[in-house]
Design a protein around this motif. Structure first.
Motif, PDB file in Angstrom:
ATOM      1  N   GLU A  22       0.810  -1.209   0.000  1.00  0.00           N
ATOM      2  CA  GLU A  22       0.000   0.000   0.000  1.00  0.00           C
ATOM      3  C   GLU A  22       0.848   1.266   0.000  1.00  0.00           C
ATOM      4  O   GLU A  22       0.456   2.296  -0.557  1.00  0.00           O
ATOM      5  CB  GLU A  22      -0.934  -0.005   1.221  1.00  0.00           C
ATOM      6  CG  GLU A  22      -2.059  -1.034   1.132  1.00  0.00           C
ATOM      7  CD  GLU A  22      -2.822  -1.155   2.433  1.00  0.00           C
ATOM      8  OE1 GLU A  22      -2.492  -0.393   3.379  1.00  0.00           O
ATOM      9  OE2 GLU A  22      -3.729  -2.006   2.510  1.00  0.00           O
ATOM     10  N   MET A  23       2.017   1.203   0.630  1.00  0.00           N
ATOM     11  CA  MET A  23       2.853   2.402   0.734  1.00  0.00           C
ATOM     12  C   MET A  23       3.404   2.841  -0.617  1.00  0.00           C
ATOM     13  O   MET A  23       3.682   4.020  -0.828  1.00  0.00           O
ATOM     14  CB  MET A  23       4.014   2.150   1.709  1.00  0.00           C
ATOM     15  CG  MET A  23       3.605   2.167   3.164  1.00  0.00           C
ATOM     16  SD  MET A  23       5.024   2.255   4.262  1.00  0.00           S
ATOM     17  CE  MET A  23       5.959   0.816   3.752  1.00  0.00           C
ATOM     18  N   THR A  68      -0.826   0.331  11.637  1.00  0.00           N
ATOM     19  CA  THR A  68      -0.821   1.785  11.490  1.00  0.00           C
ATOM     20  C   THR A  68       0.544   2.369  11.821  1.00  0.00           C
ATOM     21  O   THR A  68       1.019   3.287  11.145  1.00  0.00           O
ATOM     22  CB  THR A  68      -1.892   2.401  12.409  1.00  0.00           C
ATOM     23  OG1 THR A  68      -3.151   1.775  12.150  1.00  0.00           O
ATOM     24  CG2 THR A  68      -2.024   3.891  12.163  1.00  0.00           C
ATOM     25  N   LYS A 109       2.958   1.536   8.980  1.00  0.00           N
ATOM     26  CA  LYS A 109       2.604   2.338   7.811  1.00  0.00           C
ATOM     27  C   LYS A 109       2.979   3.805   8.019  1.00  0.00           C
ATOM     28  O   LYS A 109       3.454   4.473   7.085  1.00  0.00           O
ATOM     29  CB  LYS A 109       1.113   2.214   7.531  1.00  0.00           C
ATOM     30  CG  LYS A 109       0.690   2.723   6.164  1.00  0.00           C
ATOM     31  CD  LYS A 109      -0.758   2.394   5.873  1.00  0.00           C
ATOM     32  CE  LYS A 109      -1.152   2.887   4.480  1.00  0.00           C
ATOM     33  NZ  LYS A 109      -2.560   2.570   4.168  1.00  0.00           N
ATOM     34  N   THR A 110       2.773   4.305   9.229  1.00  0.00           N
ATOM     35  CA  THR A 110       3.117   5.698   9.518  1.00  0.00           C
ATOM     36  C   THR A 110       4.614   5.933   9.368  1.00  0.00           C
ATOM     37  O   THR A 110       5.047   6.916   8.746  1.00  0.00           O
ATOM     38  CB  THR A 110       2.670   6.066  10.944  1.00  0.00           C
ATOM     39  OG1 THR A 110       1.257   5.884  11.054  1.00  0.00           O
ATOM     40  CG2 THR A 110       3.020   7.508  11.271  1.00  0.00           C
ATOM     41  N   ILE A 154       5.442   5.788   5.649  1.00  0.00           N
ATOM     42  CA  ILE A 154       4.976   6.975   4.919  1.00  0.00           C
ATOM     43  C   ILE A 154       5.876   8.166   5.202  1.00  0.00           C
ATOM     44  O   ILE A 154       6.243   8.924   4.292  1.00  0.00           O
ATOM     45  CB  ILE A 154       3.514   7.277   5.305  1.00  0.00           C
ATOM     46  CG1 ILE A 154       2.585   6.249   4.646  1.00  0.00           C
ATOM     47  CG2 ILE A 154       3.118   8.686   4.884  1.00  0.00           C
ATOM     48  CD1 ILE A 154       1.140   6.400   5.050  1.00  0.00           C
ATOM     49  N   TYR A 203       0.260  10.835   0.291  1.00  0.00           N
ATOM     50  CA  TYR A 203       0.843  10.331   1.529  1.00  0.00           C
ATOM     51  C   TYR A 203       0.360  11.134   2.734  1.00  0.00           C
ATOM     52  O   TYR A 203       0.101  10.586   3.804  1.00  0.00           O
ATOM     53  CB  TYR A 203       2.369  10.380   1.464  1.00  0.00           C
ATOM     54  CG  TYR A 203       2.989   9.261   0.661  1.00  0.00           C
ATOM     55  CD1 TYR A 203       2.648   7.935   0.897  1.00  0.00           C
ATOM     56  CD2 TYR A 203       3.935   9.513  -0.332  1.00  0.00           C
ATOM     57  CE1 TYR A 203       3.207   6.899   0.165  1.00  0.00           C
ATOM     58  CE2 TYR A 203       4.504   8.491  -1.061  1.00  0.00           C
ATOM     59  CZ  TYR A 203       4.142   7.189  -0.812  1.00  0.00           C
ATOM     60  OH  TYR A 203       4.699   6.169  -1.533  1.00  0.00           O
ATOM     61  N   SER A 238      -2.474  12.652   3.155  1.00  0.00           N
ATOM     62  CA  SER A 238      -3.841  12.253   3.515  1.00  0.00           C
ATOM     63  C   SER A 238      -3.830  10.965   4.333  1.00  0.00           C
ATOM     64  O   SER A 238      -4.526  10.850   5.351  1.00  0.00           O
ATOM     65  CB  SER A 238      -4.690  12.067   2.253  1.00  0.00           C
ATOM     66  OG  SER A 238      -4.783  13.281   1.529  1.00  0.00           O
ATOM     67  N   ASP A 239      -3.019   9.982   3.883  1.00  0.00           N
ATOM     68  CA  ASP A 239      -2.911   8.733   4.635  1.00  0.00           C
ATOM     69  C   ASP A 239      -2.309   8.957   6.009  1.00  0.00           C
ATOM     70  O   ASP A 239      -2.721   8.333   6.997  1.00  0.00           O
ATOM     71  CB  ASP A 239      -2.050   7.725   3.857  1.00  0.00           C
ATOM     72  CG  ASP A 239      -2.804   7.093   2.712  1.00  0.00           C
ATOM     73  OD1 ASP A 239      -4.043   7.222   2.682  1.00  0.00           O
ATOM     74  OD2 ASP A 239      -2.170   6.486   1.832  1.00  0.00           O
ATOM     75  N   ASP A 292      -4.905  10.198   8.486  1.00  0.00           N
ATOM     76  CA  ASP A 292      -5.795   9.109   8.917  1.00  0.00           C
ATOM     77  C   ASP A 292      -5.090   8.181   9.906  1.00  0.00           C
ATOM     78  O   ASP A 292      -5.691   7.736  10.896  1.00  0.00           O
ATOM     79  CB  ASP A 292      -6.273   8.308   7.702  1.00  0.00           C
ATOM     80  CG  ASP A 292      -7.198   9.118   6.801  1.00  0.00           C
ATOM     81  OD1 ASP A 292      -7.813  10.086   7.305  1.00  0.00           O
ATOM     82  OD2 ASP A 292      -7.296   8.792   5.604  1.00  0.00           O
ATOM     83  N   ASN A 293      -3.822   7.908   9.637  1.00  0.00           N
ATOM     84  CA  ASN A 293      -3.076   7.011  10.524  1.00  0.00           C
ATOM     85  C   ASN A 293      -2.877   7.615  11.904  1.00  0.00           C
ATOM     86  O   ASN A 293      -2.970   6.909  12.918  1.00  0.00           O
ATOM     87  CB  ASN A 293      -1.708   6.681   9.906  1.00  0.00           C
ATOM     88  CG  ASN A 293      -1.834   5.770   8.704  1.00  0.00           C
ATOM     89  OD1 ASN A 293      -2.828   5.071   8.540  1.00  0.00           O
ATOM     90  ND2 ASN A 293      -0.847   5.794   7.833  1.00  0.00           N
TER      91      ASN A 293
END
Length: 685
Positions: free
Chosen positions: A135-136, A243, A246-247, A250, A384, A386-387, A390-391
């Motif tokens: 996803e990243m 999360t 992913k954070t 990102i 990125y 925006s994601d 959310d994270n």
């Protein structure tokens, strides 16, 4: 000045300055100290940020105007509040240290209970990592495609970027699906296992436990809290891990695209975390209040439906409708407040996100003009960003949700760890039992009302082969005596002996096979008549079932049913009449061939013919100890021993004729104690 004199003078000045500061500022609160600290550092941070982004000094220099002062003050206040929420004052932290330690212990304990599902969790973790990795890179190749389309178009590079973007998309979707499926299986397995463990623990508790705990609370632990426990590890912990990974990924990719814009975006993090924290606290509290209000509303409706005859007879329909309306309005008010908080939160979140996007677009345009990044890089960066928002919101929320899950686990562990107050660890299983029962100086009060002593120094002897009738006004302790004999409760003082041994010394299963009881309203469970007669026994033949049914005078009516002994009794035995349920209850007790048989007003539901047959059958067991609570004079007259219990004490004892000749309490209360067959039985103590 001498050194020691200098030190004394310095200490004195420091003391004076401290006293002066205390006089001027008072006792500074932690939030105010943090506000002053943040305000002092903001100008330097602002100047450094301006130099980083613009390469030049900011407009707010040494001679700052009112705009800069207001901007610094607002930013300092926000920073101080965020500091206070994320890193509480040391005194407050010390106050919650014990709770945090308890939460950690509970979390580790829940994690250990997942041991049978470790393979599922491990596989879910692997697919989680793959999903996050795929996803990243999707936004990265999205920006890459835009750069290729915006510059000199090269077919090979374009197809290569599309291929990788498609592969990462498919890989992320497949991995996410596998991760979700594995975690759902783990959650289901864990929840079923915990429900069985909790149900088993609950069924081992003493009767007093169920009298002091509400039924709704027990069912809530079984249905809701066990599911919340599963979320602690399978969902919350995995979401937190996903999360977090992913954070970090990102932020790394954003730094590679533009470290200057990344620093700008990270400035939004404290504001986002602050808004999310405030929202979660308010929203969860209002949601809990609303759930409680809904429960009260449902209880109000159920109460009216259950007691509709009382409502109708007292003509209170309008009053009850008004009361129900008030409950609904209370729920509606709480729901409105909760929805308002959510609307304000969404507005604040969107305004914050919009402001940050404006800043990113503004500085992104400057960096593109200076050749520090491309248009595709800016698109990837915005995706990125925006994601990332959310994270961050997910991370803030998940901590609160994990705390709720751990609290639910704590409530479940309270029941799992609770030791029954009535021990079932006895080992005694004698080959022969006489059934000689002795009550010695019993003092007893029910756990639900410990201030009211029901039995007071009660002593009593029940001899084998004899029928003992307990008589007396309702509420004086007769049913309490038989409840203690069944080990539903433990007396606070004194003890009950069976063949000279304390009841607690007998094996639990053996004891309840040798001591059986039939209540005034026998409870039948869903299933067939056969299942109810053999309830708790696994080695009963059909001949034994028929023999017990014949002794209870139930065989004839059972054989008239379409399916005989396989007939379903319905919920609570609703498919059978009261008399039929009574005889099934008697058969259930007799099939155990008990040495001590307790009959609590059983003949009240039987006609004269059935009553005589049952009593004749019971009288045919010469060595059986029979204890009867009855309001029928015919039943009591046949007893070998009549015990009059008033005020929790034995007032008189003897045969019917002996007590009549004595002309004492039994003689005086004869008309009150005994009724004709057509009368309704009184409620027992």
């Amino acid at each position: 000045m001498e050194p020691h004199q200098f030190r004394s003078h310095e200490d004195s000045c420091c003391w004076e300055n401290g006293r002066q500061e205390s006089v001027i500022l008072g006792d500074l609160k932690p939030v105010l100290i943090r506000y002053i600290t943040a305000h002092s550092a903001l100008e330097a941070v602002f100047e450094s940020g301006s130099r980083t982004l613009h390469g030049e000094d900011s407009l707010c220099g040494g001679a700052a105007d009112a705009r800069c002062w207001l901007m610094f003050s607002g930013a300092a206040l926000g920073a101080a509040l965020f500091w206070e929420i994320t890193i509480p004052d040391q005194d407050d932290a010390a106050g919650t240290k014990e709770e945090k330690q308890k939460s950690r212990v509970l979390f580790i304990r829940v994690l250990r209970l997942f041991k049978p599902d470790y393979l599922l969790l491990l596989a879910g973790l692997v697919f989680l990592s793959l999903a996050v990795f795929c996803e990243m890179f999707i936004p990265f190749y999205t920006g890459r495609v835009i750069d290729i389309l915006g510059s000199n178009f090269e077919r090979n590079e374009f197809l290569s970027a599309l291929l990788f973007m498609g592969l990462y998309s498919v890989g992320g979707s497949v991995s996410a699906g596998c991760r979700g499926g594995l975690l759902i299986c783990a959650v289901s397995s864990f929840t079923c296992r915990m429900k069985v463990k909790l149900f088993e623990a609950l069924t081992k508790q003493e009767i007093g436990f169920f009298e002091t705990i509400k039924t709704g609370e027990i069912t809530s632990r079984l249905s809701k809290d066990t599911a919340l426990m599963a979320r602690t590890v399978c969902l919350n912990a995995n979401i937190l891990l996903r999360t977090f990974i992913k954070t970090v990924g990102i932020i790394s990719l954003m730094m590679s695209l533009s470290w200057k814009l990344t620093l700008l975006v990270l400035m939004e993090t404290p504001i986002t975390g602050l808004i999310q924290n405030i929202y979660d606290t308010k929203y969860q509290k209002l949601s809990q209040d609303m759930q409680n209000s809904m429960a009260r509303t449902n209880d109000s409706a159920n109460e009216v439906v259950f007691g509709i005859r009382v409502v109708r007879s007292f003509h209170t329909e309008t009053h009850e409708a008004s009361r129900y309306d008030n409950r609904l309005m209370e729920t509606h008010s709480l729901k409105t407040r909760r929805d308002t908080v959510r609307a304000i939160y969404l507005l604040a979140r969107r305004l914050t996100g919009l402001a940050m996007k404006v800043f990113i677009l503004y500085y992104g345009r400057l960096f593109i003009q200076k050749g520090q990044m491309t248009t595709g890089n800016l698109v990837s960066f915005i995706l990125y960003q925006s994601d990332l928002g959310d994270n961050i919101r997910t991370l803030t929320y998940i901590f609160g949700d994990m705390l709720n899950s751990v609290v639910a686990a704590g409530k479940v562990f309270e029941y799992l760890d609770r030791k029954p107050q009535i021990s079932t660890d006895g080992k005694l299983q004698p080959d022969q039992m006489k059934g000689h029962v002795t009550y010695r100086h019993l003092n007893f009060a029910y756990p639900s009302n410990p201030s009211k002593t029901v039995l007071k120094k009660l002593s009593l002897e029940l001899k084998p082969g004899q029928m003992t009738a307990l008589v007396g006004p309702s509420g004086e302790g007769k049913s309490t005596c038989v409840s203690l004999l069944q080990r539903f409760y433990e007396p606070q003082e004194g003890e009950i002996l069976l063949d000279g041994n304390p009841l607690r010394s007998y094996d639990h299963h053996y004891f309840h096979k040798k001591v059986a009881a039939v209540s005034q309203e026998p409870v039948l469970l869903s299933g067939s008549i056969r299942d109810n007669i053999t309830y708790g026994l696994s080695d009963c033949s059909m001949e034994e079932i028929r023999e017990a049914a014949c002794k209870a005078n139930a065989h004839d009516f059972i054989m008239k049913l379409d399916k005989g002994y396989d007939t379903e009794v319905g919920e609570g035995g609703g498919q059978l009449s009261k008399s039929e349920r009574q005889r099934i209850g008697i058969a259930r007790a007799l099939i155990r061939k008990p040495q001590v048989l307790i009959l609590d007003e059983i003949t009240s539901s039987l006609d004269i013919e059935n009553e005589n047959k049952v009593l004749q059958t019971l009288a045919s067991c010469p060595n059986q100890t029979l204890v009867v609570i009855a309001h029928s004079l015919k039943t009591v007259e046949k007893a070998d021993q009549i015990v009059v219990i008033i005020g929790g004490k034995v007032q008189e004892q003897g045969t019917h004729q002996e007590l009549m000749d004595l002309k004492g309490v039994y003689y005086k209360l004869k008309e009150q104690l005994f009724t004709e067959k057509t009368d309704q039985p009184q409620t027992e103590a």
